[in-house]
Structure formats: C-alpha cells, structure tokens
Design a protein around this motif. Structure first.
Motif, short mmCIF file in Angstrom:
data_model
loop_
_atom_site.label_atom_id
_atom_site.label_comp_id
_atom_site.label_asym_id
_atom_site.label_seq_id
_atom_site.Cartn_x
_atom_site.Cartn_y
_atom_site.Cartn_z
N ARG A 1 1.08 -1.27 -0.27
CA ARG A 1 -0.07 0.28 -0.15
C ARG A 1 0.66 1.14 -0.08
O ARG A 1 1.18 0.92 0.59
CB ARG A 1 -0.61 0.08 1.01
N PRO A 2 0.40 2.47 -0.21
CA PRO A 2 1.16 3.18 -0.86
C PRO A 2 1.86 4.09 0.72
O PRO A 2 3.05 4.79 0.84
CB PRO A 2 0.48 4.09 -0.96
N GLU A 3 1.36 3.84 1.97
CA GLU A 3 1.55 4.56 3.15
C GLU A 3 2.97 3.79 3.55
O GLU A 3 3.29 4.61 4.72
CB GLU A 3 0.25 4.78 3.92
N ILE A 4 2.42 2.15 3.25
CA ILE A 4 3.33 1.53 3.98
C ILE A 4 4.59 1.61 2.85
O ILE A 4 5.51 1.24 4.05
CB ILE A 4 2.80 -0.58 3.62
N LYS A 5 5.09 2.22 1.74
CA LYS A 5 6.24 2.20 0.61
C LYS A 5 6.53 3.07 1.27
O LYS A 5 7.47 3.11 1.40
CB LYS A 5 5.45 2.46 -0.48
N GLN A 6 6.27 4.25 1.59
CA GLN A 6 6.33 5.42 2.54
C GLN A 6 7.80 4.80 3.81
O GLN A 6 8.71 5.29 4.51
CB GLN A 6 5.87 6.64 2.66
N GLU A 7 6.54 4.35 5.20
CA GLU A 7 7.52 4.12 5.80
C GLU A 7 8.71 2.57 5.54
O GLU A 7 9.71 2.84 6.53
CB GLU A 7 5.83 2.97 6.48
N ILE A 8 8.45 1.35 4.26
CA ILE A 8 9.90 1.24 4.37
C ILE A 8 10.92 2.02 4.09
O ILE A 8 12.05 1.63 4.48
CB ILE A 8 8.83 0.06 2.70
N LYS A 9 10.42 2.75 3.11
CA LYS A 9 12.04 3.87 2.23
C LYS A 9 12.31 3.90 3.51
O LYS A 9 14.01 3.98 4.08
CB LYS A 9 11.62 4.71 1.60
N LYS A 10 11.95 4.39 4.96
CA LYS A 10 12.22 5.70 6.29
C LYS A 10 13.07 4.58 6.69
O LYS A 10 14.52 4.51 7.21
CB LYS A 10 11.26 5.69 6.62
#
Length: 167
Positions: A25-34
């Motif tokens: 999911r898009p919000e998980i992608k952002q957290e994964i990048k962090k």
C-alpha cells in the motif's frame, strides 16, 4: 547483502524489493523507505565497527550503547511489514520491537564463536575487548566455551546490563 557485500546478493535483493514494493500500500511504501535508510545506516555502522575490530580498537560504553541502539532500531522494518498484512495496535508493535531487541542479545550470545571467526561486531565480544588485553585473533582461536568462561570472569554481562539500563 549489506552484511556480506556480495554483488549477487545485492542483485537478488534488489530484484525481490522491486517485486515486493509494487504489492505494498502507498503509506507502507513510504514507511519502508524510512526503515530502509535506518537499515542502511545500521549496516554501514556495523561495517565501521568491523574495521575497528580489525585494528584492535577498545570500545567504550558509549560505543557499545550506540551499537545497541542502532541494532535495536534496525528491527523497525518488521513492524512496518506487519502493518501491510494486519492492523496491529501500536503497543503490540512496541512489544514486538522490545522482544526483538532482547533477542539481539540472545543471538549475539549464541553466535560468539561464529562472530569471532567472521570478525563481526558482537555486543559481548566488543564489551570483552574493551576490558581485556585480548585480541580478536586470540578470540578466534578460543572455543565457544572458553569465550563464555572469559565473559563470565570479566563480568561482561554486568557491564552490558549497566549499559542497557541507561538506554
């Protein structure tokens, strides 16, 4: 691939990441990048400590505390990945992270000989090296039982407990 530095592992990991990231999911992608940045920093830090081990650097309590904190933070990825598959309360995620941090001690304790042979940073070994006029080469020649005995004699457990209690 951060640990081994293998080009083959790097290619496999990047291929797997590309496939996996598409399914998040898009919000998980952002957290994964962090969390990936945290992991990258941890592995760079571990490689730095590996070089320090090679030159017989004497690790201070502050060095060990920094190592423990980065290693503990590196487990954040697990919680982010779990969020993709289930809705978990933040308190439960904290418990999972704390349990993983405790497991890091357990893992280091059981990997003493392997880490000594690989010249890999290990909380117990770097704490022992600061206290002793012992080299990484001497540790490599010792059996696991001899290393465990030395850790007990030099009260490494007590030192690590003191460091961990300040975190």
């Amino acid at each position: 691939f951060y640990e081994r530095g293998s080009k083959r592992f790097k290619e496999i990991a990047r291929r797997f990441r590309r496939i996996a990231i598409k399914k998040l999911r898009p919000e998980i992608k952002q957290e994964i990048k962090k969390t990936e940045r945290i992991l990258q920093n941890y592995w760079k830090f571990e490689l730095c400590y590996k070089k320090l081990l090679a030159v017989q650097y004497k690790f201070t309590d502050k060095d060990i505390e920094k190592f423990l904190m980065l290693k503990a933070r590196s487990i954040m990825c697990y919680a982010v990945i779990l969020k993709q598959f289930c809705n978990m309360p933040g308190n439960l995620l904290n418990v999972i992270n704390y349990n993983q941090a405790i497991y890091n001690f357990y893992d280091d304790y059981w990997d003493l000989k392997e880490d000594a042979n690989d010249r890999t940073p290990n909380t117990f070994l770097i704490a022992l090296l600061e206290n002793e006029k012992i080299t990484t080469e001497q540790l490599r020649k010792m059996t696991r039982s001899e290393i465990v005995k030395l850790i007990g004699e030099k009260k490494v457990w007590t030192r690590l407990q003191n460091i961990a209690s300040k975190l």
